[in-house]
Design an enzyme around this catalytic site. Structure first.
Site: not given
Ligand code: NAI
Ligand code: 15L
Length: 273
Positions: A42, A119, A144, A174
């Site tokens: 990260d 996503s 995004y 999630s």
């Molecule tokens: P989050 O924002 O909590 O985690 C993303 C991580 O990526 C962070 O720890 C951040 O420090 C790291 N990051 C950001 N820019 C970076 C860079 N330049 N280099 C290295 N690391 C970097 O997001 P979350 O919720 O854990 O999501 C994980 C993945 O799943 C993301 O790609 C997100 O787009 C995708 N996603 C998540 C959803 C959800 O509901 N949580 C829904 C749809 C997609």
């Molecule tokens: C995403 O892609 C985002 O990473 C997450 O934070 C939520 O906003 C999710 O979609 C959503 O659509 O609920």
């Protein structure tokens, strides 16, 4: 040699990007049981390495650092990057350049497969009264969503030209529980997230498969039957949270695109972090 099943799945070295994030922290201990070495990365602080872990901080936009990150990696769960809407230049570095660096480094390292956290915002401008398959034309709802569509195209290109496999997971929402009415359809529990990622790693043949990531919710906008070969069988449902979600949001305004479109508030240029 027989293909691994979800119960026998084991890698020599697995890379988890975005390991300090919300989903990364959920998957970090769970993926550890699936490999001899789990490399966690990260841009943010990751804490100390647990037994069997390798901690390697890197900015995904830094090509040399990402090439070092992929060394001797068999498979990647690529969660790293900006996870909500931002200005284009920030998205460009973290998500577009970042994903390119991961794919190019993986190709050079001989990595077999990437599970890419795409996503639902790739198709956020579809309405909630449309049921989509992963073949529907992308209709990204912001920078995004555009970056995730790019990531899926990158995955397709690296499969077609180089034979590097990907499962692109268009994750819904999630979180520990669905926060609003929209998430009753989009919710993916953490246990189902693990089932989905493990199935995506274990399926014997995937090429480039695109699928949505949701639990077994009573209301659904996405039809994953084209990805049945991945073998993901969700076991949770948002239904037990329905009453609470509806009480928090008693009415919806059908004139509001954020209430009608699948992408919710993202179609109005938010949320920003
Ligand atoms: P989050 O924002 O909590 O985690 C993303 C991580 O990526 C962070 O720890 C951040 O420090 C790291 N990051 C950001 N820019 C970076 C860079 N330049 N280099 C290295 N690391 C970097 O997001 P979350 O919720 O854990 O999501 C994980 C993945 O799943 C993301 O790609 C997100 O787009 C995708 N996603 C998540 C959803 C959800 O509901 N949580 C829904 C749809 C997609
Ligand atoms: C995403 O892609 C985002 O990473 C997450 O934070 C939520 O906003 C999710 O979609 C959503 O659509 O609920």
């Amino acid at each position: 040699m027989s293909a691994p099943t979800t119960s026998s799945l084991r890698f020599r070295r697995l890379l988890l990007t975005g390991a300090a994030g919300g989903l990364g922290r959920v998957l970090r201990p769970r993926l550890k049981t699936r490999c001899d070495a789990l490399r966690v990365s990260d841009i943010a602080e990751l804490g100390a390495a647990a037994p069997g872990e390798e901690v390697q901080r890197a900015d995904l936009a830094d090509r040399a650092a990402v090439f070092a990150l992929l060394k001797d990696v068999e498979a990647v769960v690529h969660l790293g990057g900006l996870s909500t809407e931002h200005d284009f230049d920030a998205i460009l570095q973290a998500n577009i350049v970042g994903s390119y660096n991961v794919y190019e480094a993986a190709r050079r390292a001989g990595t077999r497969r990437i599970v890419f956290a795409s996503s639902n915002h790739v198709t956020g401008f579809y309405r909630q009264d449309e049921v989509l398959t992963p073949a529907a034309m992308p209709r990204p709802d912001g920078h995004y969503g555009l970056s995730k569509a790019f990531g899926e195209n990158l995955a397709q290109f690296y499969w077609d030209r180089y034979g590097l496999e990907t499962v692109s997971l268009r994750i819904g929402s999630s979180f520990p529980e669905p926060k609003d009415r929209r998430m009753l359809a989009t919710w993916l529990s953490y246990d189902d997230l693990e089932r989905l990622v493990v199935a995506a790693l274990a399926a014997p043949v995937v090429g480039h498969t695109v699928m949505y990531g949701m639990s077994d919710n009573a209301v659904a906008w996405w039809d994953n039957s084209s990805a049945h070969h991945v073998g993901y069988r969700p076991q949770d449902s948002s239904e037990p949270f329905r009453a609470a979600a509806e009480a928090r949001q008693p009415a919806i305004d059908l004139r509001d695109p954020a209430a009608v479109c699948q992408g919710g508030a993202f179609v109005r240029n938010g949320p920003f972090e």
